[in-house]
Write a protein that holds these residues in place. Sequence first.
Motif: not given
Length: 137
Positions: A51, A71, A123, A126-131
């Motif tokens: 991440l 994480t 994660q 950043d919310d857009s970085a959630q995998q």
Amino acid sequence: MKRSIKQNLARVGVAVVATAAAVVAVPSVAQAAGYNGVCGSGYRVVDSMSLAGGTAFLTYNSSTGQNCAVTVRNSTGSPVYVLASIRVAVGGSLWHKDGDYYGTYAGPVYVYAPGQCIDWVAQIDDDSAQQLDSHCG
């Protein structure tokens, strides 16, 4: 025993050269986070995902049938949102998660799933970085 000024200056010069060499040897790229062992004894890493800002680890304990997710941030710092979440993939079971503002890591979170597929989410910040990933085995 007294040292002469010349001997003291020579010692300082060696220390400065050694310090400068150490500074040059430090890599400029951030170190990737390593598994920190927080799931407990008997767990081995079976999967990981990179991440921005850290690494998520999926571990398994074959004697208990427990999967564990954590994480880990690359470096300790001011708290940011960090998430570790896990569930049994089949049947849409509930997510077991730990998500909050942490300076080091989120988790551990556990699910009992021997021989089953699991879904896990990680994660950092950043919310857009959630995998999301699935692991079977």
